[in-house]
Design a protein around this motif. Structure first.
Motif, PDB file in Angstrom:
ATOM      1  N   SER A 129       0.747  -1.152   0.071  1.00 15.59           N
ATOM      2  CA  SER A 129      -0.097   0.119   0.062  1.00 15.59           C
ATOM      3  C   SER A 129       0.840   1.299   0.109  1.00 15.59           C
ATOM      4  O   SER A 129       1.871   1.231   0.408  1.00 15.59           O
ATOM      5  N   LEU A 130       0.010   2.257  -0.258  1.00  9.74           N
ATOM      6  CA  LEU A 130       0.777   3.598  -0.293  1.00  9.74           C
ATOM      7  C   LEU A 130       1.466   4.124   0.870  1.00  9.74           C
ATOM      8  O   LEU A 130       2.677   4.610   1.171  1.00  9.74           O
ATOM      9  N   ASP A 131       0.537   3.586   2.142  1.00 15.52           N
ATOM     10  CA  ASP A 131       1.067   4.230   3.335  1.00 15.52           C
ATOM     11  C   ASP A 131       2.259   3.374   3.726  1.00 15.52           C
ATOM     12  O   ASP A 131       3.252   3.733   4.422  1.00 15.52           O
ATOM     13  N   ASP A 132       2.469   2.168   3.330  1.00 14.15           N
ATOM     14  CA  ASP A 132       3.755   1.164   3.590  1.00 14.15           C
ATOM     15  C   ASP A 132       4.813   1.837   2.666  1.00 14.15           C
ATOM     16  O   ASP A 132       5.950   1.698   3.260  1.00 14.15           O
ATOM     17  N   GLU A 133       4.730   2.128   1.772  1.00 18.18           N
ATOM     18  CA  GLU A 133       5.731   2.815   1.011  1.00 18.18           C
ATOM     19  C   GLU A 133       6.379   3.937   1.652  1.00 18.18           C
ATOM     20  O   GLU A 133       7.471   4.397   1.515  1.00 18.18           O
ATOM     21  N   ILE A 134       5.375   4.829   1.923  1.00 14.14           N
ATOM     22  CA  ILE A 134       5.766   6.179   2.640  1.00 14.14           C
ATOM     23  C   ILE A 134       6.522   5.998   4.039  1.00 14.14           C
ATOM     24  O   ILE A 134       7.548   6.512   4.416  1.00 14.14           O
ATOM     25  N   ALA A 135       6.062   4.922   4.571  1.00 11.39           N
ATOM     26  CA  ALA A 135       6.699   4.269   5.868  1.00 11.39           C
ATOM     27  C   ALA A 135       7.821   3.997   5.631  1.00 11.39           C
ATOM     28  O   ALA A 135       8.877   4.329   6.359  1.00 11.39           O
ATOM     29  N   GLY A 136       8.233   3.289   4.573  1.00 12.62           N
ATOM     30  CA  GLY A 136       9.509   3.019   4.169  1.00 12.62           C
ATOM     31  C   GLY A 136      10.429   4.047   3.914  1.00 12.62           C
ATOM     32  O   GLY A 136      11.540   3.783   4.144  1.00 12.62           O
ATOM     33  N   LEU A 137      10.006   4.948   3.211  1.00 14.42           N
ATOM     34  CA  LEU A 137      10.898   5.919   2.805  1.00 14.42           C
ATOM     35  C   LEU A 137      11.242   6.788   4.090  1.00 14.42           C
ATOM     36  O   LEU A 137      12.268   7.271   4.314  1.00 14.42           O
ATOM     37  N   GLN A 138      10.295   7.063   5.084  1.00 14.85           N
ATOM     38  CA  GLN A 138      10.496   7.700   6.444  1.00 14.85           C
ATOM     39  C   GLN A 138      11.833   6.843   7.017  1.00 14.85           C
ATOM     40  O   GLN A 138      12.578   7.509   7.670  1.00 14.85           O
ATOM     41  N   LYS A 139      11.498   5.568   7.187  1.00 16.69           N
ATOM     42  CA  LYS A 139      12.523   4.710   7.681  1.00 16.69           C
ATOM     43  C   LYS A 139      13.931   4.805   6.988  1.00 16.69           C
ATOM     44  O   LYS A 139      14.970   5.031   7.770  1.00 16.69           O
ATOM     45  N   ALA A 140      13.876   5.123   5.803  1.00 15.22           N
ATOM     46  CA  ALA A 140      15.256   5.031   5.063  1.00 15.22           C
ATOM     47  C   ALA A 140      15.700   6.403   5.598  1.00 15.22           C
ATOM     48  O   ALA A 140      17.150   6.537   5.554  1.00 15.22           O
ATOM     49  N   SER A 141      15.081   7.329   5.571  1.00 16.97           N
ATOM     50  CA  SER A 141      15.469   8.821   5.732  1.00 16.97           C
ATOM     51  C   SER A 141      16.008   8.800   7.534  1.00 16.97           C
ATOM     52  O   SER A 141      17.103   9.400   7.595  1.00 16.97           O
ATOM     53  N   ALA A 142      15.299   7.959   8.375  1.00 24.09           N
ATOM     54  CA  ALA A 142      15.975   7.940   9.551  1.00 24.09           C
ATOM     55  C   ALA A 142      17.144   7.301   9.748  1.00 24.09           C
ATOM     56  O   ALA A 142      18.110   7.865  10.421  1.00 24.09           O
ATOM     57  N   ILE A 143      17.426   6.197   8.875  1.00 25.73           N
ATOM     58  CA  ILE A 143      18.734   5.514   8.687  1.00 25.73           C
ATOM     59  C   ILE A 143      19.720   6.384   8.103  1.00 25.73           C
ATOM     60  O   ILE A 143      21.034   6.183   8.721  1.00 25.73           O
ATOM     61  N   GLU A 144      19.540   7.027   6.941  1.00 27.87           N
ATOM     62  CA  GLU A 144      20.706   7.988   6.611  1.00 27.87           C
ATOM     63  C   GLU A 144      21.089   8.997   7.734  1.00 27.87           C
ATOM     64  O   GLU A 144      22.067   9.497   7.476  1.00 27.87           O
ATOM     65  N   ALA A 145      19.942   9.592   8.408  1.00 30.36           N
ATOM     66  CA  ALA A 145      20.273  10.641   9.165  1.00 30.36           C
ATOM     67  C   ALA A 145      21.193  10.143  10.319  1.00 30.36           C
ATOM     68  O   ALA A 145      22.084  10.735  10.827  1.00 30.36           O
ATOM     69  N   GLU A 146      20.834   8.926  10.858  1.00 30.04           N
ATOM     70  CA  GLU A 146      21.560   8.167  11.799  1.00 30.04           C
ATOM     71  C   GLU A 146      22.990   7.851  11.287  1.00 30.04           C
ATOM     72  O   GLU A 146      23.867   7.932  12.050  1.00 30.04           O
ATOM     73  N   LEU A 147      23.017   7.295  10.252  1.00 28.91           N
ATOM     74  CA  LEU A 147      24.398   7.028   9.534  1.00 28.91           C
ATOM     75  C   LEU A 147      25.236   8.238   9.551  1.00 28.91           C
ATOM     76  O   LEU A 147      26.652   8.220   9.801  1.00 28.91           O
ATOM     77  N   ALA A 148      24.854   9.459   9.326  1.00 31.02           N
ATOM     78  CA  ALA A 148      25.477  10.816   8.940  1.00 31.02           C
ATOM     79  C   ALA A 148      25.982  11.056  10.347  1.00 31.02           C
ATOM     80  O   ALA A 148      27.245  11.505  10.571  1.00 31.02           O
ATOM     81  N   ALA A 149      25.166  10.853  11.503  1.00 36.24           N
ATOM     82  CA  ALA A 149      25.697  11.294  12.843  1.00 36.24           C
ATOM     83  C   ALA A 149      26.975  10.308  13.087  1.00 36.24           C
ATOM     84  O   ALA A 149      27.563  10.703  13.842  1.00 36.24           O
TER      85      ALA A 149
END
Length: 224
Positions: free
Chosen positions: A187-207
Motif C-alpha cells: 500500500s501507499l502508506d507502507d511505501e511512505i513508511a519505508g521512505l521515512q525509515k530510510a530517511s531515519a537510517i541515513e540521518a543516523e548514519l550521517a551522525a
C-alpha cells in the motif's frame, strides 16, 4: 462440522428448565448434556494450556529478538569507524527489520493472551452450567427413589451406565492459531513508511560518520 466455538455457545446458552420440559426422558437428556459439557471442558482446558505455551514462547522470542536487534547499532558504528558506510547502512536496516519481528511476536503473544482470558471465562460458564445440571439430576434421582419401592432402585444402575455412553464430540481444530506471517507491504502508506525509515537510517548514519575519527583528528591526536 460443528466447531468447538459454536458448540460452546450452544451449551452455555442452553436453558435447562426448557430442555427438561420438552424432553421425553428429562434425566437422560440432562446426562447427555452433562457428558457433552465434560467433553468440551476437557477440550478447552487442553487448548488453553497449548495457547499458554505458545504465548510464553512468543514472549521469549520477542525479548530475544529485541535484544539482538539493538546490537546492530554498535556494529554499524564499528563499520563507520572503518570507513565502511555500506556495511553500516546494512547493519542499521537489519536492526529495523529485527525490531519489527520483535514487535510482531509481542503482538501475537498479546492476542493469545486475550484468547486465553476468553477461554477462562467460557470454562467458568460451562462449569457453572455443569454444576446446575448435576444438581438437577440429583433432584430427579431423589424424587424417583421416593416414588417407587426401594427394591426397584437397584435396577437403575444398568440403565444409568447405558445412558452415560454417548458419542464423543467431533475432534476439533486448534482453539487458537498463531497468527501467520503478514503479506508483503504494497500500500501507499507502507511505501511512505519505508521512505521515512530510510530517511531515519541515513540521518543516523550521517551522525555516526560525523562522530567517527577522521585522518586529521587522528593526526592531531598523535601530535599531542
Amino acid at each position: 462440522m460443528i466447531t468447538i466455538a459454536i458448540r460452546v455457545r450452544e451449551l452455555v446458552s442452553s436453558n435447562v428448565d426448557n430442555l427438561v420440559g420438552k424432553a421425553g426422558d428429562p434425566r437422560k437428556m440432562l446426562r447427555l448434556l452433562q457428558s457433552e459439557i465434560e467433553e468440551t471442558l476437557i477440550a478447552l482446558h487442553g487448548d488453553a494450556a497449548k495457547a499458554k505455551r505458545q504465548r510464553d514462547r512468543l514472549e521469549d522470542t520477542a525479548v530475544r529478538i529485541a535484544a539482538g536487534a539493538e546490537e546492530w547499532t554498535g556494529k554499524a558504528k564499528i563499520a563507520v569507524d572503518h570507513g565502511r558506510e555500506d556495511l553500516a547502512r546494512a547493519a542499521l536496516l537489519t536492526r529495523e527489520a529485527e525490531r519489527a519481528k520483535a514487535a510482531d511476536a509481542t503482538a501475537a503473544a498479546a492476542a493469545l493472551g486475550d484468547q486465553i482470558a476468553e477461554a477462562a471465562a467460557v470454562i467458568t460458564d460451562l462449569e457453572a452450567k455443569r454444576t446446575a445440571i448435576t444438581a438437577r439430576i440429583a433432584e430427579m434421582v431423589k424424587a424417583e427413589a421416593a416414588a417407587r419401592p426401594a427394591a426397584a432402585a437397584a435396577t437403575d444402575t444398568h440403565v444409568d451406565r447405558r445412558i452415560d455412553r454417548i458419542d464423543a464430540l467431533e475432534r476439533r481444530a486448534g482453539f487458537v492459531d498463531v497468527p501467520g506471517e503478514a503479506p508483503s507491504p504494497a500500500s501507499l502508506d507502507d511505501e511512505i513508511a519505508g521512505l521515512q525509515k530510510a530517511s531515519a537510517i541515513e540521518a543516523e548514519l550521517a551522525a555516526l560518520k560525523a562522530a567517527a575519527p577522521t585522518p586529521a583528528k587522528k593526526a592531531a591526536g598523535k601530535k599531542r
